[in-house]
Write an enzyme that holds these catalytic residues in place. Structure first.
Site, PDB file in Angstrom:
ATOM      1  N   TYR A 153      -2.810 -12.189  12.233  1.00 39.88           N
ATOM      2  CA  TYR A 153      -2.702 -10.487  11.574  1.00 39.88           C
ATOM      3  C   TYR A 153      -1.736  -9.724  12.391  1.00 39.88           C
ATOM      4  O   TYR A 153      -1.518  -8.820  11.932  1.00 39.88           O
ATOM      5  CB  TYR A 153      -4.155  -9.928  11.915  1.00 39.88           C
ATOM      6  CG  TYR A 153      -4.870  -8.854  12.000  1.00 39.88           C
ATOM      7  CD1 TYR A 153      -4.600  -7.677  12.898  1.00 39.88           C
ATOM      8  CD2 TYR A 153      -4.424  -7.598  10.776  1.00 39.88           C
ATOM      9  CE1 TYR A 153      -5.063  -6.224  12.996  1.00 39.88           C
ATOM     10  CE2 TYR A 153      -4.665  -6.334  10.803  1.00 39.88           C
ATOM     11  CZ  TYR A 153      -4.871  -5.798  11.576  1.00 39.88           C
ATOM     12  OH  TYR A 153      -4.679  -4.765  12.016  1.00 39.88           O
ATOM     13  N   ARG A 160       4.846  -4.953   9.989  1.00 42.70           N
ATOM     14  CA  ARG A 160       4.272  -3.505   9.156  1.00 42.70           C
ATOM     15  C   ARG A 160       5.397  -2.744   9.749  1.00 42.70           C
ATOM     16  O   ARG A 160       5.711  -1.510   9.971  1.00 42.70           O
ATOM     17  CB  ARG A 160       2.960  -3.558   9.022  1.00 42.70           C
ATOM     18  CG  ARG A 160       2.859  -2.385   8.613  1.00 42.70           C
ATOM     19  CD  ARG A 160       1.278  -2.043   8.225  1.00 42.70           C
ATOM     20  NE  ARG A 160       0.357  -2.632   9.404  1.00 42.70           N
ATOM     21  CZ  ARG A 160      -0.397  -2.286   9.433  1.00 42.70           C
ATOM     22  NH1 ARG A 160      -1.413  -2.220   8.049  1.00 42.70           N
ATOM     23  NH2 ARG A 160      -2.088  -2.761  10.311  1.00 42.70           N
ATOM     24  N   TYR A 213      -3.358   2.077  19.092  1.00 43.57           N
ATOM     25  CA  TYR A 213      -4.121   0.846  20.599  1.00 43.57           C
ATOM     26  C   TYR A 213      -3.371   0.218  20.847  1.00 43.57           C
ATOM     27  O   TYR A 213      -2.224   0.661  21.232  1.00 43.57           O
ATOM     28  CB  TYR A 213      -4.589  -0.722  19.531  1.00 43.57           C
ATOM     29  CG  TYR A 213      -5.610   0.404  18.499  1.00 43.57           C
ATOM     30  CD1 TYR A 213      -5.985  -0.920  17.286  1.00 43.57           C
ATOM     31  CD2 TYR A 213      -6.874   1.116  18.647  1.00 43.57           C
ATOM     32  CE1 TYR A 213      -6.635  -0.645  16.241  1.00 43.57           C
ATOM     33  CE2 TYR A 213      -7.889   1.190  17.772  1.00 43.57           C
ATOM     34  CZ  TYR A 213      -7.854   0.242  16.687  1.00 43.57           C
ATOM     35  OH  TYR A 213      -9.188   0.446  16.111  1.00 43.57           O
ATOM     36  N   ARG A 226      -7.368   6.531   9.374  1.00 40.30           N
ATOM     37  CA  ARG A 226      -9.265   6.647   9.315  1.00 40.30           C
ATOM     38  C   ARG A 226      -9.417   6.691   7.773  1.00 40.30           C
ATOM     39  O   ARG A 226     -10.442   6.160   7.305  1.00 40.30           O
ATOM     40  CB  ARG A 226      -9.849   7.002  10.785  1.00 40.30           C
ATOM     41  CG  ARG A 226      -9.597   6.888  11.271  1.00 40.30           C
ATOM     42  CD  ARG A 226     -10.128   5.081  11.969  1.00 40.30           C
ATOM     43  NE  ARG A 226      -9.741   4.681  13.519  1.00 40.30           N
ATOM     44  CZ  ARG A 226      -9.354   3.439  14.123  1.00 40.30           C
ATOM     45  NH1 ARG A 226     -10.529   2.611  12.850  1.00 40.30           N
ATOM     46  NH2 ARG A 226      -9.228   3.839  14.892  1.00 40.30           N
ATOM     47  N   GLU A 332     -16.926  -5.573   7.363  1.00 42.26           N
ATOM     48  CA  GLU A 332     -15.849  -3.963   7.081  1.00 42.26           C
ATOM     49  C   GLU A 332     -16.019  -3.614   6.175  1.00 42.26           C
ATOM     50  O   GLU A 332     -16.619  -4.302   4.674  1.00 42.26           O
ATOM     51  CB  GLU A 332     -14.096  -4.338   7.316  1.00 42.26           C
ATOM     52  CG  GLU A 332     -12.998  -3.327   7.752  1.00 42.26           C
ATOM     53  CD  GLU A 332     -12.324  -3.992   8.051  1.00 42.26           C
ATOM     54  OE1 GLU A 332     -11.529  -4.123   8.695  1.00 42.26           O
ATOM     55  OE2 GLU A 332     -10.996  -3.671   7.241  1.00 42.26           O
TER      56      GLU A 332
HETATM   57  O1  LIG Z   1      -4.258  -3.460   9.846  1.00 38.09           O
HETATM   58  C1  LIG Z   1      -4.591  -2.182   9.152  1.00 38.09           C
HETATM   59  O2  LIG Z   1      -4.305  -1.931   7.658  1.00 38.09           O
HETATM   60  C2  LIG Z   1      -6.562  -1.932   8.671  1.00 38.09           C
HETATM   61  C3  LIG Z   1      -6.965  -3.237   9.913  1.00 38.09           C
HETATM   62  C4  LIG Z   1      -8.294  -3.146   9.703  1.00 38.09           C
HETATM   63  O3  LIG Z   1      -8.812  -2.811  10.375  1.00 38.09           O
HETATM   64  C5  LIG Z   1      -9.319  -2.299   8.930  1.00 38.09           C
HETATM   65  O4  LIG Z   1      -9.283  -2.839   7.914  1.00 38.09           O
HETATM   66  C6  LIG Z   1      -8.738  -1.264   8.851  1.00 38.09           C
HETATM   67  C7  LIG Z   1      -7.482  -1.382   8.336  1.00 38.09           C
HETATM   68  C1  LIG Z   2      -9.833  -3.825  13.375  1.00 38.92           C
HETATM   69  C2  LIG Z   2     -10.180  -2.613  12.731  1.00 38.92           C
HETATM   70  O1  LIG Z   2     -11.255  -2.643  11.784  1.00 38.92           O
HETATM   71  C3  LIG Z   2      -9.722  -1.013  13.276  1.00 38.92           C
HETATM   72  O2  LIG Z   2      -8.804  -1.181  14.203  1.00 38.92           O
HETATM   73  O3  LIG Z   2     -10.441  -0.345  12.794  1.00 38.92           O
END
Ligand SMILES: O=C(O)C1=C[C@@H](O)[C@H](O)C=C1
Ligand SMILES: CC(=O)C(=O)O
Length: 338
Positions: A153, A160, A213, A226, A332
């Site tokens: 990941y 990306r 982050y 978000r 999730e």
């Molecule tokens: O990396 C992403 O695009 C991502 C990871 C998770 O936190 C969630 O699926 C939202 C986006």
């Molecule tokens: C890890 C995850 O779900 C986020 O970064 O929102």
């Protein structure tokens, strides 16, 4: 000539995308009679994107069998123009564009991800649909390490981030996204973009923006909002049990599920949307086309019980048993608020 009224997102009101999550045979029937901008099969094996019945089609290895397989269809009232460009399948209808690609299974993903993203993002701009508002990425073996010991990941996020930097995305242009585990098949991705729409990126005041982050989560931060408001809807990213930038309730499925739902409710709620200049507000009951990703199959009944009490009984909800992008996350959830 009468000017078709525009929605508040600047989209000609003659255009609207519809989506649905249906069993594959139902998808076949819909695709036979409607204009399909894109089809994504959440199925038992991954495949490169193709043009099928004059539309892009991408297979993702996201299902363990027929029982949890489904197809996601994006349909439009308008004729679509479809094509392939350097391995990326695409279709557009004059306002919306769907692109889909796949990165082959590998011991290193950053360089291949950057290349694939640059191909797709370059195509989006060359075709004249520059406003990207939703991305999906499914990563095989997402929590396992690559050949250098970097989690897949984080390897994906590195490539990306470099592609976004090359394409000079500013923070307000970063779209809603999902980055979730797949059961194999490298990395599959698909994007939605628009010609004239004005996407509005939405953040959660209880969470650090993912693109901010700290480095403990990887050499380059994940790039997603978000949620994104587009065409009178709010596309909600994959949302998990995180406040600030930290995972919460490690090992506690029920509390992780509730916090994920709480995060979504806060993002789409009227007060948060007001803070983003959007005069609407939504509740969890307004969410539809919901995907619930659950790390352990045996946890799905508990998660389903909580979700069924939160969502409208009319909502389309699909439960998938796949890994989540952080190894301490058990669940999730994503969806679209109408
Ligand atoms: O990396 C992403 O695009 C991502 C990871 C998770 O936190 C969630 O699926 C939202 C986006
Ligand atoms: C890890 C995850 O779900 C986020 O970064 O929102």
């Amino acid at each position: 000539m009468t000017q078709t009224p525009l929605s508040e997102n600047g989209i000609d009101q003659g255009y609207a995308l519809s989506t649905t999550l249906v069993d594959p045979d139902v998808a076949d029937m819909i695709a036979a009679r409607e204009n399909v901008l894109g089809r994504v099969d959440y199925t038992t094996a991954a495949a490169d994107p193709i043009l099928s019945a004059r539309s892009p089609r991408l297979a993702l290895h996201m299902a363990h069998g027929k029982a949890d397989s489904f197809s996601e269809l994006w349909t439009t009232p308008h004729d679509v123009t479809a094509g392939m460009h350097d391995g990326v399948a695409y279709a557009h209808d004059g306002e919306f564009l769907f692109v889909a690609g796949r990165i082959a299974e590998s011991g290193h993903y950053a360089t291949a991800t950057e290349k694939a993203y640059l191909t797709a993002l370059g195509l989006i701009r060359d075709l004249g649909y520059p406003n990207c508002y939703r991305m999906w990425n499914v990563v095989g073996a997402i929590n396992e390490d690559n050949a250098e010991g970097l989690e897949n990941y984080r390897d994906f996020c590195l490539g990306r981030a470099d592609a976004f930097a090359t394409m000079r995305f500013n923070e307000t242009e970063i779209p809603a996204a999902t980055g979730i585990g797949a059961l194999g098949g490298g990395i599959g991705f698909y994007f939605l973009t628009s010609r004239s729409g004005s996407p509005i990126a939405i953040e959660n005041p209880q969470q650090v923006s993912a693109y901010h982050y700290p480095q403990r989560y990887g050499p380059k931060a994940p790039k997603f909002a978000r949620a994104t408001r587009m065409g009178g809807r709010v596309y909600v990213s994959g949302t998990a049990s995180i406040t600030g930038h930290e995972s919460r309730h490690e090992g506690d499925l029920v509390r992780q599920t509730h916090l994920s739902l709480e995060n979504i409710a806060r993002v789409i709620g009227a007060s948060n949307l007001w803070e983003h200049g959007i005069g609407d507000g939504y509740f969890l009951a307004n969410l539809d086309h919901i995907k619930v990703y659950v790390r352990h199959a045996e946890d799905i009944p508990v998660v389903r019980g909580i979700c069924e009490r939160a969502f409208s009984p009319a909502a389309e909800v699909r439960y998938l048993n796949v890994d989540v992008c952080r190894s301490d996350l058990l669940v999730e959830i994503e969806g679209i608020a109408y």
